[in-house]
Motif scaffolding. Structure first.
Motif, PDB file in Angstrom:
ATOM      1  N   ARG A 179      20.204  22.979  -8.855  1.00  0.00           N
ATOM      2  CA  ARG A 179      20.751  21.567  -8.513  1.00  0.00           C
ATOM      3  C   ARG A 179      20.807  20.929  -7.621  1.00  0.00           C
ATOM      4  O   ARG A 179      20.635  21.239  -6.697  1.00  0.00           O
ATOM      5  N   LYS A 180      20.567  19.082  -7.943  1.00  0.00           N
ATOM      6  CA  LYS A 180      20.469  18.160  -6.987  1.00  0.00           C
ATOM      7  C   LYS A 180      21.386  17.163  -7.819  1.00  0.00           C
ATOM      8  O   LYS A 180      21.321  16.926  -8.152  1.00  0.00           O
ATOM      9  N   SER A 181      22.222  16.654  -6.082  1.00  0.00           N
ATOM     10  CA  SER A 181      23.039  15.506  -6.811  1.00  0.00           C
ATOM     11  C   SER A 181      21.802  13.849  -6.582  1.00  0.00           C
ATOM     12  O   SER A 181      21.283  13.786  -5.895  1.00  0.00           O
ATOM     13  N   LYS A 214      22.726  14.737   1.497  1.00  0.00           N
ATOM     14  CA  LYS A 214      23.090  15.684   0.283  1.00  0.00           C
ATOM     15  C   LYS A 214      22.661  15.278  -0.957  1.00  0.00           C
ATOM     16  O   LYS A 214      23.663  15.646  -1.996  1.00  0.00           O
ATOM     17  N   ARG A 215      20.769  15.421  -0.734  1.00  0.00           N
ATOM     18  CA  ARG A 215      20.237  14.952  -2.143  1.00  0.00           C
ATOM     19  C   ARG A 215      19.345  16.145  -2.188  1.00  0.00           C
ATOM     20  O   ARG A 215      18.456  17.000  -3.086  1.00  0.00           O
ATOM     21  N   SER A 216      20.269  18.117  -1.615  1.00  0.00           N
ATOM     22  CA  SER A 216      19.016  18.727  -1.632  1.00  0.00           C
ATOM     23  C   SER A 216      19.083  19.627  -2.878  1.00  0.00           C
ATOM     24  O   SER A 216      20.188  19.823  -4.064  1.00  0.00           O
ATOM     25  N   TRP A 217      17.953  20.020  -3.058  1.00  0.00           N
ATOM     26  CA  TRP A 217      18.751  20.806  -4.182  1.00  0.00           C
ATOM     27  C   TRP A 217      19.150  22.344  -3.708  1.00  0.00           C
ATOM     28  O   TRP A 217      18.817  22.809  -2.681  1.00  0.00           O
ATOM     29  N   ASP A 236      11.537  11.708 -16.440  1.00  0.00           N
ATOM     30  CA  ASP A 236      10.908  10.328 -14.530  1.00  0.00           C
ATOM     31  C   ASP A 236      10.684  11.051 -13.804  1.00  0.00           C
ATOM     32  O   ASP A 236      10.141  11.492 -12.363  1.00  0.00           O
ATOM     33  N   TYR A 237      10.998  12.718 -13.270  1.00  0.00           N
ATOM     34  CA  TYR A 237      11.286  13.699 -12.572  1.00  0.00           C
ATOM     35  C   TYR A 237      10.039  14.279 -12.511  1.00  0.00           C
ATOM     36  O   TYR A 237      10.235  15.724 -13.108  1.00  0.00           O
ATOM     37  N   GLN A 238       9.420  14.390 -11.781  1.00  0.00           N
ATOM     38  CA  GLN A 238       7.688  15.059 -11.946  1.00  0.00           C
ATOM     39  C   GLN A 238       7.035  16.195 -10.758  1.00  0.00           C
ATOM     40  O   GLN A 238       6.477  17.053 -10.401  1.00  0.00           O
ATOM     41  N   LYS A 239       8.494  16.090 -10.120  1.00  0.00           N
ATOM     42  CA  LYS A 239       8.237  17.032  -8.452  1.00  0.00           C
ATOM     43  C   LYS A 239       8.551  18.394  -9.184  1.00  0.00           C
ATOM     44  O   LYS A 239       7.900  19.652  -7.951  1.00  0.00           O
ATOM     45  N   ARG A 240       9.645  18.736  -9.755  1.00  0.00           N
ATOM     46  CA  ARG A 240       9.181  20.629 -10.110  1.00  0.00           C
ATOM     47  C   ARG A 240       9.086  20.224 -11.581  1.00  0.00           C
ATOM     48  O   ARG A 240       9.478  19.457 -12.223  1.00  0.00           O
TER      49      ARG A 240
HETATM   50  C1  I3P Z   1      16.432  15.977   0.840  1.00  0.00           C
HETATM   51  C2  I3P Z   1      16.329  16.833  -0.309  1.00  0.00           C
HETATM   52  C3  I3P Z   1      15.826  17.011  -0.965  1.00  0.00           C
HETATM   53  C4  I3P Z   1      14.521  15.529  -1.900  1.00  0.00           C
HETATM   54  C5  I3P Z   1      16.007  14.308  -0.478  1.00  0.00           C
HETATM   55  C6  I3P Z   1      15.935  14.547   0.004  1.00  0.00           C
HETATM   56  O1  I3P Z   1      17.127  15.400   1.241  1.00  0.00           O
HETATM   57  O2  I3P Z   1      14.762  16.941   1.134  1.00  0.00           O
HETATM   58  O3  I3P Z   1      14.468  18.173  -1.190  1.00  0.00           O
HETATM   59  O4  I3P Z   1      14.234  16.013  -2.860  1.00  0.00           O
HETATM   60  O5  I3P Z   1      14.600  13.325  -1.350  1.00  0.00           O
HETATM   61  O6  I3P Z   1      16.657  12.859   0.638  1.00  0.00           O
HETATM   62  P1  I3P Z   1      18.190  16.421   2.188  1.00  0.00           P
HETATM   63  O7  I3P Z   1      18.300  17.682   2.178  1.00  0.00           O
HETATM   64  O8  I3P Z   1      18.587  15.831   3.821  1.00  0.00           O
HETATM   65  O9  I3P Z   1      19.537  15.646   1.670  1.00  0.00           O
HETATM   66  P2  I3P Z   1      13.441  15.952  -4.112  1.00  0.00           P
HETATM   67  O10 I3P Z   1      12.743  17.598  -3.546  1.00  0.00           O
HETATM   68  O11 I3P Z   1      13.153  15.354  -5.291  1.00  0.00           O
HETATM   69  O12 I3P Z   1      12.139  15.164  -3.138  1.00  0.00           O
HETATM   70  P3  I3P Z   1      15.775  11.819  -2.638  1.00  0.00           P
HETATM   71  O13 I3P Z   1      15.967  11.274  -1.168  1.00  0.00           O
HETATM   72  O14 I3P Z   1      13.829  11.339  -2.814  1.00  0.00           O
HETATM   73  O15 I3P Z   1      15.874  12.556  -3.734  1.00  0.00           O
END
Ligand code: I3P
Length: 107
Positions: free
Chosen positions: A7-9, A22-25, A69-73
């Motif tokens: 999950r990613k917020s 706060k955006r990491s998986w 719209d999310y292509q990375k995974r």
């Molecule tokens: C995020 C982390 C996520 C990444 C996100 C980063 O950093 O690297 O994997 O999302 O990119 O901000 P942190 O761990 O410091 O929260 P993706 O894997 O989708 O790239 P984002 O800011 O573009 O969502």
């Protein structure tokens, strides 16, 4: 329904973009209970016990859809909640993804 999901917020309540840091998986064991998606760090944690590892998600009036719209995974779906927060969830395959989407939208 239950199972492991990443999950990613992306947006917090009110529709505010989730800040950097706060955006990491992260991986969670997810259980769908009535109107709640309960997330724990693994399946041994009691869903209703004291060790609730993260805030359950209120899925009443939520909307789940393929995150096209999310292509990375692969196999990622988007969950939009009534409070306008949004999450991305990654499932193991497209069958699992569609099953989560269907069951979440039936709430
Ligand atoms: C995020 C982390 C996520 C990444 C996100 C980063 O950093 O690297 O994997 O999302 O990119 O901000 P942190 O761990 O410091 O929260 P993706 O894997 O989708 O790239 P984002 O800011 O573009 O969502």
């Amino acid at each position: 329904k239950r199972g492991y999901l990443m999950r990613k917020s992306t947006f917090e309540s009110g529709g505010k973009k989730t800040p950097l840091g706060k955006r990491s998986w992260k991986m969670y064991f997810c259980r769908l209970r009535e109107l709640l998606l309960v997330l724990s760090h693994d399946e041994t944690a009691k869903p209703s016990g004291a060790i609730q590892n993260t805030q359950p998600i209120k899925v009443h009036h939520c909307y789940a859809t393929v995150a096209s719209d999310y292509q990375k995974r692969p196999h990622v779906f988007k969950l939009i909640l009534a409070d306008r927060s949004q999450y991305l969830f990654q499932s193991s395959d497209s069958r699992e993804m569609n099953s989560w989407i269907d069951i979440l939208n039936w709430n």
